[in-house]
Design a protein around this motif. Structure first.
Motif, short mmCIF file in Angstrom:
data_model
loop_
_atom_site.label_atom_id
_atom_site.label_comp_id
_atom_site.label_asym_id
_atom_site.label_seq_id
_atom_site.Cartn_x
_atom_site.Cartn_y
_atom_site.Cartn_z
N ALA A 181 0.84 -1.21 0.00
CA ALA A 181 0.00 0.00 0.00
C ALA A 181 0.87 1.26 0.00
O ALA A 181 0.56 2.24 -0.70
CB ALA A 181 -0.92 -0.03 1.21
N GLN A 182 1.96 1.26 0.78
CA GLN A 182 2.86 2.41 0.82
C GLN A 182 3.53 2.61 -0.54
O GLN A 182 3.66 3.74 -1.04
CB GLN A 182 3.91 2.21 1.90
N ALA A 225 2.40 1.70 -3.48
CA ALA A 225 1.40 2.18 -4.43
C ALA A 225 1.14 3.67 -4.24
O ALA A 225 1.00 4.43 -5.21
CB ALA A 225 0.12 1.37 -4.28
N SER A 226 1.06 4.13 -2.98
CA SER A 226 0.82 5.55 -2.70
C SER A 226 1.99 6.40 -3.18
O SER A 226 1.80 7.48 -3.79
CB SER A 226 0.58 5.74 -1.20
N ASP A 227 3.22 5.91 -2.92
CA ASP A 227 4.39 6.67 -3.37
C ASP A 227 4.45 6.76 -4.89
O ASP A 227 4.79 7.81 -5.45
CB ASP A 227 5.66 6.01 -2.84
N LYS A 253 1.98 6.71 -6.97
CA LYS A 253 0.96 7.65 -7.44
C LYS A 253 1.41 9.09 -7.26
O LYS A 253 1.24 9.93 -8.15
CB LYS A 253 -0.34 7.38 -6.69
N ARG A 254 1.99 9.40 -6.09
CA ARG A 254 2.43 10.77 -5.82
C ARG A 254 3.56 11.18 -6.74
O ARG A 254 3.57 12.30 -7.31
CB ARG A 254 2.86 10.88 -4.35
N SER A 287 4.21 9.96 -9.65
CA SER A 287 3.71 10.07 -11.02
C SER A 287 3.17 11.47 -11.28
O SER A 287 3.36 12.04 -12.39
CB SER A 287 2.60 9.03 -11.26
N GLU A 288 2.49 12.04 -10.28
CA GLU A 288 1.98 13.41 -10.43
C GLU A 288 3.14 14.41 -10.51
O GLU A 288 3.09 15.37 -11.31
CB GLU A 288 1.06 13.75 -9.26
N HIS A 301 10.64 4.20 -8.45
CA HIS A 301 9.45 3.96 -7.61
C HIS A 301 8.52 2.93 -8.22
O HIS A 301 7.82 2.20 -7.50
CB HIS A 301 8.72 5.29 -7.40
N LEU A 349 7.28 -0.52 -6.38
CA LEU A 349 5.89 -0.96 -6.31
C LEU A 349 5.75 -2.40 -6.77
O LEU A 349 5.05 -3.21 -6.12
CB LEU A 349 5.02 -0.03 -7.16
N GLU A 383 4.39 -5.60 -4.54
CA GLU A 383 3.25 -6.43 -4.93
C GLU A 383 3.66 -7.91 -5.00
O GLU A 383 2.87 -8.79 -4.63
CB GLU A 383 2.73 -5.94 -6.28
#
Length: 382
Positions: A118-119, A121-123, A125-126, A128-129, A144, A148, A152
């Motif tokens: 989960a951590q 995946a959150s990193d 996503k951030r 990527s922005e 990153h 991920l 997984e």
């Protein structure tokens, strides 16, 4: 001239011991020879086929040892030898403490892997922005992304490990996979066993087999009778009823010790009990088509020739009869010449007989009881 009394007395004293000694030295008449009891058999034609019998044991079609799939110490055993069981019934249990701890450890590892995934995946996503706004390089975003994917993969591994440990926790309980009877107990409570060590043997309900062994020369005959209904007949121990059966399987090789082939005959279900002793019989052809069938124990050797003792029923005496043998199958001898059907021969006690000896037929307690019962019944008037 008469002798004086004193002289006569002296002569009597001298002669009397001599007469008594002479009487004592004379031989007693020989005792009459006892009439021996012998077993006999009335001969009949064989037709070129000899019935051969084998001892068999009734076994379940499916009988397999049951064991735990994990090692451990047996905590309890809930069944006994000979007990009938049902599918899903608990048979034995291991001490589950170590397995429970391993399961809890796997669950904790799964929770940690889920948090890391989960951590990651959150990193991703951030970052990527941030990459879309041009604040980081593509290489940083790739790093990153790899993190991920690794998280997984670790999550999938933790889930699989948790599933394995969960299954092993259930393996601490040994259950019956089918209905049947426990035929062997190989482990007791308190014993430490490895995975796969036999603990119990379960003979499943269903078809039964009669297992027996045959000599090497009969293997081709057995294979020729495979799957032929009624090719053999089986009789339970203690009964006189023969039931038809068929040969289901013949071993491909002989036993290393007995040099015999194991044969399995299908006897169906319901008529036989597990572990019961039975007799299997089948007709086997002999090399000589004619002749008479004689038990092997009836033959004796007289003057270098094979012979049998023939009983004269009128005088109840025996006489030797030389014979010519043609074939031997098991404990049966085929006599090619010297005998004819209807003759009565001696089959037990042949080594103590002599020509012209008086004999009587051996009678069992059952024979005597039957004769007494027949004699005690009143005659029926016509």
């Amino acid at each position: 001239m008469s002798m004086p009394p004193r002289t006569r007395l002296f002569a009597f004293v001298l002669v009397t011991p001599l007469l008594l000694a002479a009487v004592g030295c004379s031989k007693a008449p020989p005792a009459p020879e006892p009439v021996r009891s012998v077993r006999t058999l009335v001969l009949s034609e064989t037709g070129g086929v000899v019935d051969r019998e084998f001892s068999a044991e009734i076994r379940a079609r499916v009988e397999a040892p049951l064991s735990f799939r994990v090692p451990g110490k047996i905590l309890r055993r809930q069944v006994e030898l000979g007990q009938a069981v049902k599918p899903g019934q608990v048979l034995a249990q291991l001490d589950p403490q170590d397995l429970t701890l391993s399961q809890e450890s796997a669950r904790a590892g799964l929770a940690a892997a889920e948090a890391n995934a989960a951590q990651a995946a959150s990193d991703f996503k951030r970052f990527s922005e941030l990459r879309s706004q041009g604040f980081i390089s593509a290489a940083e975003l790739d790093r990153h992304s790899t993190t991920l994917k690794s998280a997984e993969a670790s999550l999938r591994q933790a889930r699989a490990q948790a599933g394995v440990q969960g299954n092993q926790a259930t393996y601490a309980t040994l259950t019956a996979n089918a209905s049947g009877v426990i035929t062997a107990v190989d482990a007791e409570p308190g014993q430490v066993v490895n995975a796969g060590t036999p603990v119990l043997t379960l003979a499943q309900d269903g078809p039964r087999d009669a297992l027996f062994s045959v000599p090497e020369d009969m293997a081709p005959t057995m294979r020729a009778l495979l799957n032929k209904p009624g090719a053999i007949k089986v009789r339970r121990w203690g009964t006189q009823d023969w039931l038809p059966a068929k040969i289901r399987e013949v071993s491909a090789a002989t036993d290393s010790l007995t040099r015999t082939f194991l044969v399995k005959a299908d006897v169906g279900q319901g008529a036989y009990e597990l572990g019961q002793t039975a007799t299997v019989a089948l007709g086997t052809p002999v090399r000589f088509a004619g002749g008479l069938r004689v038990p092997l124990q009836a033959l004796v050797e007289l003057n270098g020739r094979s012979a049998v003792w023939v009983l004269d029923g009128a005088s109840m005496t025996v006489k030797p009869q030389p014979v010519v043998t043609a074939d031997v199958t098991g404990n049966i001898v085929i006599v090619a010449n010297g005998l004819k059907a209807g003759q009565e021969i001696v089959t037990a006690g042949v080594h103590v007989l002599k020509p012209g000896q008086k004999v009587k037929r051996y009678q069992t307690a059952l024979d005597l009881a039957a004769k007494q019962a027949a004699a005690s019944q009143p005659a029926v008037s016509q």
